[in-house]
Design a protein around this motif. Sequence first.
Motif, PDB file in Angstrom:
ATOM      1  N   GLU A 158      48.297  40.527  39.578  1.00 51.21           N
ATOM      2  CA  GLU A 158      48.181  40.629  40.831  1.00 51.21           C
ATOM      3  C   GLU A 158      49.542  41.046  41.027  1.00 51.21           C
ATOM      4  O   GLU A 158      50.596  39.809  40.470  1.00 51.21           O
ATOM      5  N   SER A 159      50.289  41.229  42.095  1.00 52.69           N
ATOM      6  CA  SER A 159      52.171  41.144  41.823  1.00 52.69           C
ATOM      7  C   SER A 159      52.461  39.844  42.841  1.00 52.69           C
ATOM      8  O   SER A 159      51.471  39.869  43.865  1.00 52.69           O
ATOM      9  N   LEU A 160      53.288  39.825  42.612  1.00 54.42           N
ATOM     10  CA  LEU A 160      54.108  38.454  43.197  1.00 54.42           C
ATOM     11  C   LEU A 160      53.527  38.597  45.060  1.00 54.42           C
ATOM     12  O   LEU A 160      53.395  37.701  45.101  1.00 54.42           O
ATOM     13  N   SER A 161      54.453  39.737  45.413  1.00 54.72           N
ATOM     14  CA  SER A 161      54.051  40.129  46.728  1.00 54.72           C
ATOM     15  C   SER A 161      52.794  39.940  47.362  1.00 54.72           C
ATOM     16  O   SER A 161      52.748  38.987  48.354  1.00 54.72           O
ATOM     17  N   ASP A 162      51.794  40.422  46.920  1.00 60.23           N
ATOM     18  CA  ASP A 162      50.576  40.282  47.213  1.00 60.23           C
ATOM     19  C   ASP A 162      50.218  39.148  47.106  1.00 60.23           C
ATOM     20  O   ASP A 162      49.005  38.521  48.100  1.00 60.23           O
ATOM     21  N   ALA A 163      50.360  38.093  46.097  1.00 53.56           N
ATOM     22  CA  ALA A 163      49.749  37.002  46.115  1.00 53.56           C
ATOM     23  C   ALA A 163      50.196  36.132  47.134  1.00 53.56           C
ATOM     24  O   ALA A 163      49.798  35.340  47.976  1.00 53.56           O
ATOM     25  N   LEU A 164      51.905  35.950  47.107  1.00 52.27           N
ATOM     26  CA  LEU A 164      51.569  34.871  47.759  1.00 52.27           C
ATOM     27  C   LEU A 164      52.010  35.612  49.961  1.00 52.27           C
ATOM     28  O   LEU A 164      51.871  34.685  50.972  1.00 52.27           O
ATOM     29  N   ASP A 201      48.093  28.010  32.736  1.00 54.98           N
ATOM     30  CA  ASP A 201      47.205  26.983  32.453  1.00 54.98           C
ATOM     31  C   ASP A 201      48.238  25.292  32.987  1.00 54.98           C
ATOM     32  O   ASP A 201      47.409  24.814  33.168  1.00 54.98           O
ATOM     33  N   ARG A 202      48.894  25.478  32.086  1.00 56.05           N
ATOM     34  CA  ARG A 202      50.217  24.099  31.990  1.00 56.05           C
ATOM     35  C   ARG A 202      51.216  24.269  33.173  1.00 56.05           C
ATOM     36  O   ARG A 202      50.340  22.652  34.261  1.00 56.05           O
ATOM     37  N   ALA A 203      50.419  25.228  34.128  1.00 53.48           N
ATOM     38  CA  ALA A 203      51.327  24.647  35.577  1.00 53.48           C
ATOM     39  C   ALA A 203      50.365  24.427  36.217  1.00 53.48           C
ATOM     40  O   ALA A 203      50.279  23.345  37.297  1.00 53.48           O
ATOM     41  N   ARG A 204      48.985  24.760  35.401  1.00 50.53           N
ATOM     42  CA  ARG A 204      47.567  24.091  36.907  1.00 50.53           C
ATOM     43  C   ARG A 204      47.792  22.716  36.498  1.00 50.53           C
ATOM     44  O   ARG A 204      47.526  21.971  37.620  1.00 50.53           O
ATOM     45  N   ALA A 205      47.694  22.658  35.202  1.00 48.11           N
ATOM     46  CA  ALA A 205      47.693  21.322  35.056  1.00 48.11           C
ATOM     47  C   ALA A 205      48.771  20.320  35.308  1.00 48.11           C
ATOM     48  O   ALA A 205      47.930  18.816  35.412  1.00 48.11           O
ATOM     49  N   LEU A 206      49.969  20.595  35.688  1.00 50.33           N
ATOM     50  CA  LEU A 206      50.742  20.071  36.179  1.00 50.33           C
ATOM     51  C   LEU A 206      51.393  19.578  37.317  1.00 50.33           C
ATOM     52  O   LEU A 206      51.776  19.604  38.401  1.00 50.33           O
ATOM     53  N   GLY A 207      50.139  20.820  38.612  1.00 50.83           N
ATOM     54  CA  GLY A 207      50.016  20.189  39.808  1.00 50.83           C
ATOM     55  C   GLY A 207      50.053  21.728  40.774  1.00 50.83           C
ATOM     56  O   GLY A 207      50.453  21.800  41.722  1.00 50.83           O
ATOM     57  N   ALA A 208      50.477  22.647  40.398  1.00 51.69           N
ATOM     58  CA  ALA A 208      50.675  24.060  40.871  1.00 51.69           C
ATOM     59  C   ALA A 208      48.776  24.409  42.529  1.00 51.69           C
ATOM     60  O   ALA A 208      48.423  24.616  40.988  1.00 51.69           O
ATOM     61  N   SER A 209      49.014  24.600  43.019  1.00 53.28           N
ATOM     62  CA  SER A 209      48.015  25.523  43.926  1.00 53.28           C
ATOM     63  C   SER A 209      47.982  26.325  43.234  1.00 53.28           C
ATOM     64  O   SER A 209      46.167  26.473  43.335  1.00 53.28           O
ATOM     65  N   LEU A 210      48.729  27.329  42.852  1.00 48.85           N
ATOM     66  CA  LEU A 210      48.290  28.670  42.446  1.00 48.85           C
ATOM     67  C   LEU A 210      49.376  29.448  41.451  1.00 48.85           C
ATOM     68  O   LEU A 210      50.046  28.816  41.779  1.00 48.85           O
ATOM     69  N   ALA A 211      48.692  29.571  40.048  1.00 51.77           N
ATOM     70  CA  ALA A 211      49.319  30.112  39.147  1.00 51.77           C
ATOM     71  C   ALA A 211      48.646  31.948  38.649  1.00 51.77           C
ATOM     72  O   ALA A 211      47.145  32.273  38.536  1.00 51.77           O
ATOM     73  N   VAL A 212      49.043  32.703  38.971  1.00 51.89           N
ATOM     74  CA  VAL A 212      49.330  34.010  38.975  1.00 51.89           C
ATOM     75  C   VAL A 212      49.739  34.882  37.993  1.00 51.89           C
ATOM     76  O   VAL A 212      51.129  34.529  37.598  1.00 51.89           O
ATOM     77  N   ASN A 213      48.703  35.481  37.015  1.00 54.80           N
ATOM     78  CA  ASN A 213      49.939  36.643  36.577  1.00 54.80           C
ATOM     79  C   ASN A 213      49.872  38.062  36.994  1.00 54.80           C
ATOM     80  O   ASN A 213      48.952  38.515  37.011  1.00 54.80           O
ATOM     81  N   THR A 214      51.490  37.961  37.186  1.00 52.14           N
ATOM     82  CA  THR A 214      51.462  39.416  37.371  1.00 52.14           C
ATOM     83  C   THR A 214      51.406  40.725  37.345  1.00 52.14           C
ATOM     84  O   THR A 214      51.475  41.655  37.343  1.00 52.14           O
ATOM     85  N   ALA A 215      50.523  40.306  35.949  1.00 59.58           N
ATOM     86  CA  ALA A 215      50.033  41.972  35.632  1.00 59.58           C
ATOM     87  C   ALA A 215      48.267  42.145  35.876  1.00 59.58           C
ATOM     88  O   ALA A 215      48.560  42.798  35.462  1.00 59.58           O
TER      89      ALA A 215
END
Length: 346
Positions: free
Chosen positions: A209-215, A193-207
Motif C-alpha cells: 500500500e502506498s504511503l499516501s493512501d495509508a496516511l 513487526d518490531r515497530a508494532r511491538a514498540l507501539g506503532a499504531s499502523l505499520a505499512v509495507n509500502t510494497a
Amino acid sequence: MMGATMQLARIHGPGDVRLDTVAVPEAGPGEAIVRVAACGICGSDLSYIAQGGLGGPLGEPLPIGHEFAGEVVSAGPGVDDRIVPGLRVAVNPDDAYIGGGGPEGAMAHYIRVTQAKIGSTLYPLADHVEYGEAALAEPLSVALHGMRLLDVQAHHKVAVLGAGPIGLCAVAMLRHLGCTDIAIFDRVDSRLDRARALGASLAVNTAEESLSDALCRFHGEGNRFGARFAQTDVFIDCVGVEAVLQEVIAIAKYKARIAIIALYKKPASVDLFKVMANEILISGSIADDRKPEFGEALEMIAGGRQDLSPLISHRLDFSQFTDALAIARDAVQSAKVMLTFNQEPA
C-alpha cells in the motif's frame, strides 16, 4: 595496563575494515578510560565502511563505534572526583566525535574519553540498567533530538519513514513523548513487526500500500489548491530515499513538519513550490549537540515503562565482529546488533 594491547576496529579504505592491534589507552589530564561492555553497530558505521571513511580520503585509519556503555577503569588528573574506577556509564560521543571522525572508537575493549565530565560525556547508570540497553541511549537520543527540533507534542499525528534501528528508536521516543497516532513505513515485514511491538499504531509495507493512501486512510485527508493532502502533522525521515521524500512533500498538509534524520548519500530533488505553497518546515538533525536528550533517553531506559527489547535483535561477542557486521547489513534479520565485550584482550 602499561604496555598492554587490544584490538580496535578501524577503516582503511572502501570496504576495508580491520581489527588492528593497538596499545591500550592511558588517561591524561581531563580524560577517563572506559572498559567497553556493549557497543551497537550503527547504519553510519556500515556506510563509513562501504565508502571508506566519512566521505573524503583517509589520512589515517578511521576508528569506529559510537553507541556504547561500560565501566570507568581509570581517570586522569583534573577529572571530576565523581569519576572513579567502577563507575558504570553510558558515553555521549559528540564532544570528541568518538567513532565519527575523531581519534577514538568504541569497537574495542577500552576507550579514552576526553573532556570526561558527568552529564556531558559520561552519564552514570542506575544499578539495574544493563549495558546493552544503556548503549541504546545514543540512537534513542538521535531520534529524540530530531523531534525536539520540531517541537513534537503528544497530540500530533506522526509518520515515521523507515523501520530500521533509528526508525524503531523514533517509535520508542514518540511513545515516550506521549504520541499514540504513529504510522511507520518500510518494505521489511520483520522490522514492521518490531515497530508494532514498540507501539506503532499502523505499520505499512509500502510494497502493498502506498504511503499516501495509508496516511490518508489512517490520519484523514483533505484538499488544498486542488491537491489531496494527509492530515499528518509530523514526518520523521529515517530512510533517506529521494522518492519517499518526494512523496511526503506531495502529500504533506499546510504547515506540516519534516525532520531529516536519515543519511542521504547524494543530493535529492524536492518540489520547492510545494514546500513554499504549504509552508512546510524541513529540519535537518545530525544530533551533534544533544546532551539533554541523551540524559532523557537514559532516564526513560531506567524508568522501565517501555519494553525496548524489540530494538536489539542480536548480541554477539566482539570476537564475532565479522559475523556481527554481516548480520547488521541484513535488513530482514536484524534491527540493532549489539557487540558485547565479555573477554579481556589477549
